[in-house]
Write a protein that holds these residues in place. Structure first.
Motif, PDB file in Angstrom:
ATOM      1  N   ARG A   1      -0.470  29.647  -6.801  1.00  0.00           N
ATOM      2  CA  ARG A   1       0.135  29.997  -7.976  1.00  0.00           C
ATOM      3  C   ARG A   1       1.494  30.484  -7.837  1.00  0.00           C
ATOM      4  O   ARG A   1       2.152  31.288  -8.495  1.00  0.00           O
ATOM      5  N   ARG A   2       2.432  29.768  -7.009  1.00  0.00           N
ATOM      6  CA  ARG A   2       3.742  30.253  -6.669  1.00  0.00           C
ATOM      7  C   ARG A   2       4.625  28.857  -6.714  1.00  0.00           C
ATOM      8  O   ARG A   2       4.035  27.885  -6.417  1.00  0.00           O
ATOM      9  N   ARG A   3       5.788  29.092  -7.185  1.00  0.00           N
ATOM     10  CA  ARG A   3       6.680  27.925  -7.078  1.00  0.00           C
ATOM     11  C   ARG A   3       7.988  28.382  -6.617  1.00  0.00           C
ATOM     12  O   ARG A   3       8.533  29.418  -6.916  1.00  0.00           O
ATOM     13  N   LEU A   4       8.765  27.147  -6.222  1.00  0.00           N
ATOM     14  CA  LEU A   4      10.067  27.346  -5.999  1.00  0.00           C
ATOM     15  C   LEU A   4      10.994  26.713  -6.963  1.00  0.00           C
ATOM     16  O   LEU A   4      10.861  25.762  -7.158  1.00  0.00           O
ATOM     17  N   VAL A   5      12.064  27.704  -7.273  1.00  0.00           N
ATOM     18  CA  VAL A   5      12.984  27.397  -8.616  1.00  0.00           C
ATOM     19  C   VAL A   5      14.126  27.122  -7.845  1.00  0.00           C
ATOM     20  O   VAL A   5      14.681  27.848  -7.169  1.00  0.00           O
ATOM     21  N   PHE A   6      14.612  26.114  -8.589  1.00  0.00           N
ATOM     22  CA  PHE A   6      16.045  25.506  -8.228  1.00  0.00           C
ATOM     23  C   PHE A   6      17.016  24.930  -9.557  1.00  0.00           C
ATOM     24  O   PHE A   6      16.237  24.571 -10.433  1.00  0.00           O
ATOM     25  N   CYS A   7      18.142  25.054  -9.366  1.00  0.00           N
ATOM     26  CA  CYS A   7      18.984  24.427 -10.499  1.00  0.00           C
ATOM     27  C   CYS A   7      20.231  23.667 -10.034  1.00  0.00           C
ATOM     28  O   CYS A   7      20.162  23.557  -8.714  1.00  0.00           O
ATOM     29  N   ALA A   8      20.733  22.725 -10.573  1.00  0.00           N
ATOM     30  CA  ALA A   8      21.645  21.725 -10.038  1.00  0.00           C
ATOM     31  C   ALA A   8      23.090  22.757  -9.843  1.00  0.00           C
ATOM     32  O   ALA A   8      23.303  23.576 -10.274  1.00  0.00           O
ATOM     33  N   ASN A   9      23.742  22.319  -8.710  1.00  0.00           N
ATOM     34  CA  ASN A   9      24.686  23.024  -8.137  1.00  0.00           C
ATOM     35  C   ASN A   9      26.068  22.540  -8.185  1.00  0.00           C
ATOM     36  O   ASN A   9      26.568  22.434  -6.951  1.00  0.00           O
ATOM     37  N   HIS A  10      26.520  21.884  -9.206  1.00  0.00           N
ATOM     38  CA  HIS A  10      27.408  21.154  -9.192  1.00  0.00           C
ATOM     39  C   HIS A  10      28.593  21.876 -10.268  1.00  0.00           C
ATOM     40  O   HIS A  10      28.337  22.425 -10.919  1.00  0.00           O
ATOM     41  N   ASN A  11      29.882  21.648  -9.684  1.00  0.00           N
ATOM     42  CA  ASN A  11      30.912  22.207 -10.687  1.00  0.00           C
ATOM     43  C   ASN A  11      30.759  21.590 -12.174  1.00  0.00           C
ATOM     44  O   ASN A  11      30.688  22.348 -13.138  1.00  0.00           O
ATOM     45  N   LEU A  12      30.516  20.238 -12.257  1.00  0.00           N
ATOM     46  CA  LEU A  12      30.413  19.483 -13.475  1.00  0.00           C
ATOM     47  C   LEU A  12      28.973  19.233 -13.398  1.00  0.00           C
ATOM     48  O   LEU A  12      28.782  18.105 -12.598  1.00  0.00           O
ATOM     49  N   VAL A  13      27.890  19.657 -13.921  1.00  0.00           N
ATOM     50  CA  VAL A  13      26.382  19.246 -13.790  1.00  0.00           C
ATOM     51  C   VAL A  13      26.493  17.867 -14.417  1.00  0.00           C
ATOM     52  O   VAL A  13      26.679  17.682 -15.546  1.00  0.00           O
ATOM     53  N   PRO A  14      25.817  16.825 -13.971  1.00  0.00           N
ATOM     54  CA  PRO A  14      25.645  15.584 -14.485  1.00  0.00           C
ATOM     55  C   PRO A  14      24.531  15.734 -15.797  1.00  0.00           C
ATOM     56  O   PRO A  14      23.626  16.480 -15.636  1.00  0.00           O
TER      57      PRO A  14
ATOM     58  N   ILE B   1      18.721  26.935  -4.728  1.00  0.00           N
ATOM     59  CA  ILE B   1      17.476  27.454  -4.683  1.00  0.00           C
ATOM     60  C   ILE B   1      17.695  29.103  -5.513  1.00  0.00           C
ATOM     61  O   ILE B   1      18.465  29.756  -4.934  1.00  0.00           O
ATOM     62  N   LEU B   2      17.086  29.183  -6.490  1.00  0.00           N
ATOM     63  CA  LEU B   2      17.072  30.418  -7.007  1.00  0.00           C
ATOM     64  C   LEU B   2      15.947  31.506  -6.814  1.00  0.00           C
ATOM     65  O   LEU B   2      16.460  32.584  -6.748  1.00  0.00           O
ATOM     66  N   ARG B   3      14.742  31.153  -6.795  1.00  0.00           N
ATOM     67  CA  ARG B   3      13.744  31.970  -6.432  1.00  0.00           C
ATOM     68  C   ARG B   3      12.474  31.498  -6.303  1.00  0.00           C
ATOM     69  O   ARG B   3      12.302  30.598  -6.314  1.00  0.00           O
ATOM     70  N   ILE B   4      11.504  32.396  -5.596  1.00  0.00           N
ATOM     71  CA  ILE B   4      10.259  32.180  -5.572  1.00  0.00           C
ATOM     72  C   ILE B   4       9.487  32.900  -6.384  1.00  0.00           C
ATOM     73  O   ILE B   4       9.583  34.233  -6.315  1.00  0.00           O
ATOM     74  N   GLU B   5       8.536  32.360  -7.319  1.00  0.00           N
ATOM     75  CA  GLU B   5       8.159  33.087  -8.222  1.00  0.00           C
ATOM     76  C   GLU B   5       6.494  32.724  -8.456  1.00  0.00           C
ATOM     77  O   GLU B   5       6.022  31.879  -8.122  1.00  0.00           O
ATOM     78  N   GLU B   6       5.850  33.829  -9.122  1.00  0.00           N
ATOM     79  CA  GLU B   6       4.500  33.380  -9.635  1.00  0.00           C
ATOM     80  C   GLU B   6       4.727  32.190 -10.832  1.00  0.00           C
ATOM     81  O   GLU B   6       5.756  32.244 -11.598  1.00  0.00           O
ATOM     82  N   ASP B   7       3.754  31.244 -10.882  1.00  0.00           N
ATOM     83  CA  ASP B   7       3.771  30.029 -11.723  1.00  0.00           C
ATOM     84  C   ASP B   7       2.895  30.347 -12.690  1.00  0.00           C
ATOM     85  O   ASP B   7       1.763  30.484 -12.873  1.00  0.00           O
ATOM     86  N   HIS B   8       3.442  30.389 -13.982  1.00  0.00           N
ATOM     87  CA  HIS B   8       2.578  30.940 -15.093  1.00  0.00           C
ATOM     88  C   HIS B   8       2.210  29.515 -15.900  1.00  0.00           C
ATOM     89  O   HIS B   8       1.668  29.932 -16.986  1.00  0.00           O
ATOM     90  N   GLU B   9       2.640  28.385 -15.645  1.00  0.00           N
ATOM     91  CA  GLU B   9       2.584  27.453 -16.347  1.00  0.00           C
ATOM     92  C   GLU B   9       1.049  26.569 -15.839  1.00  0.00           C
ATOM     93  O   GLU B   9       0.794  26.691 -14.817  1.00  0.00           O
TER      94      GLU B   9
END
Length: 133
Positions: free
Chosen positions: A95-108, A125-133
């Motif tokens: 029940r854990r997940r790795l969360v990330f986002c796009a890291n572009h100056n202009l996000v596609p 990479i933003l965080r490792i957290e509990e997965d509530h979904e």
């Protein structure tokens, strides 16, 4: 390779149609402590449950091997709800997940304004957290 379609990066696909000639995803980390956790196996094994540490290393290897986010298959990659699809997560088990986002100056972006993950070649990479979904 004339005649082969373009990937999201504007590069020609290989004859298999599977991947393009763009290098691996470029990874960045939101915090130094998260970078250390992801880069030091001993720290990950000490701070995370054993199964989660193994899956973290596997998912990081998958990220390094991918040329864009849509190349990811393992870990059930999916956009997170509630953030207009601007963040994605992959499962790490227990029940854990790795969360990330796009890291572009202009996000596609798609025509509808969401992130065009097929064109994302840099992630944070933003965080490792509990997965509530």
């Amino acid at each position: 390779m004339q005649g082969y379609p373009l990937c999201g990066h504007g590069k020609r696909l290989t004859p298999s149609g599977r991947s393009c000639s763009v290098a691996e995803l470029d990874l960045a980390f939101d915090k130094k402590s998260l970078r250390q956790l992801c880069e030091r196996k001993s720290k990950a094994e000490r701070d995370l449950p054993a199964g989660v540490a193994r899956q973290l290393w596997a998912r990081l290897a998958d990220l390094h091997a991918a040329s864009c986010v849509t190349d990811l298959v393992a870990g059930r990659p999916r956009p997170l709800n509630g953030d207009n699809g601007r963040q994605m997560a992959v499962q790490l088990g227990q029940r854990r997940r790795l969360v990330f986002c796009a890291n572009h100056n202009l996000v596609p972006a798609t025509k509808l304004g969401g992130v065009d993950w097929s064109k994302v070649s840099r992630v944070k990479i933003l965080r490792i957290e509990e997965d509530h979904e």
